[in-house]
Design an enzyme around this catalytic site. Structure first.
Site, PDB file in Angstrom:
ATOM      1  CG  ASP A  16     -29.887  27.939 -46.264  1.00 31.45           C
ATOM      2  OD1 ASP A  16     -30.475  27.242 -46.643  1.00 31.45           O
ATOM      3  OD2 ASP A  16     -29.317  28.943 -46.884  1.00 31.45           O
ATOM      4  CG  ASP A  58     -26.655  28.243 -49.466  1.00 25.75           C
ATOM      5  OD1 ASP A  58     -27.702  28.618 -49.981  1.00 25.75           O
ATOM      6  OD2 ASP A  58     -25.962  29.410 -48.968  1.00 25.75           O
ATOM      7  CG  HIS A  60     -23.344  27.818 -53.082  1.00 30.55           C
ATOM      8  ND1 HIS A  60     -24.572  28.138 -53.662  1.00 30.55           N
ATOM      9  CD2 HIS A  60     -23.215  28.538 -51.920  1.00 30.55           C
ATOM     10  CE1 HIS A  60     -25.070  28.926 -52.889  1.00 30.55           C
ATOM     11  NE2 HIS A  60     -24.440  29.141 -51.925  1.00 30.55           N
ATOM     12  CG  HIS A  64     -22.386  30.001 -56.205  1.00 37.47           C
ATOM     13  ND1 HIS A  64     -22.731  31.177 -55.056  1.00 37.47           N
ATOM     14  CD2 HIS A  64     -23.526  29.613 -56.844  1.00 37.47           C
ATOM     15  CE1 HIS A  64     -23.900  31.345 -55.413  1.00 37.47           C
ATOM     16  NE2 HIS A  64     -24.341  30.474 -56.275  1.00 37.47           N
ATOM     17  CB  SER A  66     -22.167  34.228 -53.817  1.00 37.36           C
ATOM     18  OG  SER A  66     -21.773  32.917 -53.151  1.00 37.36           O
ATOM     19  CG  HIS A  77     -20.911  29.740 -48.199  1.00 41.47           C
ATOM     20  ND1 HIS A  77     -20.620  30.815 -48.906  1.00 41.47           N
ATOM     21  CD2 HIS A  77     -22.289  29.339 -48.427  1.00 41.47           C
ATOM     22  CE1 HIS A  77     -21.644  31.353 -49.693  1.00 41.47           C
ATOM     23  NE2 HIS A  77     -22.630  30.779 -49.297  1.00 41.47           N
ATOM     24  CE  LYS A 102     -31.341  28.681 -49.345  1.00 38.15           C
ATOM     25  NZ  LYS A 102     -30.318  29.494 -49.454  1.00 38.15           N
ATOM     26  CD  GLU A 109     -25.974  34.861 -53.278  1.00 36.21           C
ATOM     27  OE1 GLU A 109     -25.918  33.845 -52.478  1.00 36.21           O
ATOM     28  OE2 GLU A 109     -24.982  35.277 -53.633  1.00 36.21           O
ATOM     29  CB  ALA A 137     -28.047  34.104 -41.781  1.00 36.07           C
ATOM     30  CB  CYS A 141     -30.981  32.233 -46.646  1.00 38.27           C
ATOM     31  SG  CYS A 141     -29.373  32.165 -47.735  1.00 38.27           S
TER      32      CYS A 141
END
Length: 194
Positions: A16, A58, A60, A64, A66, A77, A102, A109, A137, A141
Site C-alpha cells: 500500500d 487499497d 476501495h 467503503h 471503513s 482514501h 484489496k 476491510e 502502515a 495493513c
C-alpha cells in the site's frame, strides 16, 4: 543477526505505498516519504536477482464501510481509479511487478493482502516460501498481511527500515512490531540483506 541472502523462493511484498498514505494524501502516514528510496533499493535487489515483486493496494469503492461518512474510522482514501489510489510516482516499479487489489468490496476491510484476494494463489504458483515485507502502515495493513502470511506457513521478514505506522494511539507501531516478532516474523533492515 546473520545476513539473509535473497534466493529462489523469495519475494518482496510492498504493501500500500499509495498517494493517499503519503504527504498530501487524505490519510497521510507520518514519515512515509522517507521509506520510498529504501523500498526502491529493495526492489532493485530483488529485481536484479530475478525474484518477484508484489504490490498490494487499497482499491476501495466510493462507499467503503471503513470510511467515516459510512460510519467507519477512516477518512475517504484510495478510492479505485482515483489519483489517491495510485502508487507513488517515486517508486521504481519493475514492469514485472504484480499488483494485488484489496478492500474492493464495500463490507470487506481488506487490511491484509490475503483478504479476499488471489495473493496466496500467485505465491504458490511462483513457488514462494519466504516473504520480505515493506510498506504502509506498520500497525494496520502491514501487520495484518504479515500475520496472515505467518498463518499460511510463509517465513516472513519484516523490513523494518521500510515501514511506517499510523500510530492512531501513540506506540501502535511499536506494538505491531512486537506482535509480529512474537508470532514469528524476523525483523531485519537493509544491512541484513544480501
Amino acid at each position: 543477526m546473520k545476513t539473509e541472502r535473497i534466493t529462489a523462493g523469495d519475494a518482496l511484498l510492498v504493501v500500500d505505498v499509495q498517494n493517499d498514505f503519503l504527504p498530501g494524501g487524505s490519510l497521510a502516514v507520518s514519515g512515509s516519504e522517507r521509506i520510498l528510496p529504501v523500498i526502491n533499493r529493495y526492489i532493485e535487489k530483488f529485481r536484479a536477482l530475478g525474484c518477484p515483486v508484489y504490490l498490494t493496494r487499497d482499491w476501495h469503492p466510493f462507499d467503503h464501510a471503513s470510511f467515516r461518512n459510512q460510519g467507519g474510522p477512516w477518512p475517504v482514501h484510495c478510492v479505485a481509479d482515483t489519483p489517491g489510489a495510485g502508487f507513488s510516482a517515486a517508486l521504481a516499479l519493475p514492469e514485472t511487478a504484480q499488483v494485488i487489489s484489496k478492500g474492493v468490496w464495500r463490507e470487506s476491510e481488506g487490511y491484509s493482502g490475503f483478504d479476499s484476494t488471489d495473493l496466496q494463489a500467485r505465491l504458490e504458483c511462483a513457488g514462494i516460501r519466504r516473504l520480505f515485507v515493506a510498506g504502509l502502515a506498520t500497525d494496520y495493513c502491514v501487520l495484518n498481511t504479515v500475520l496472515d502470511a505467518l498463518k499460511r506457513g510463509y517465513a516472513v521478514f519484516l523490513l523494518q527500515d521500510a515501514v511506517r505506522a499510523v500510530d492512531v494511539a501513540p506506540g501502535d507501531g511499536d506494538k505491531a512490531l512486537q506482535t509480529m516478532r512474537r508470532l514469528g516474523a524476523f525483523l531485519i533492515d537493509e544491512g541484513h540483506l544480501a
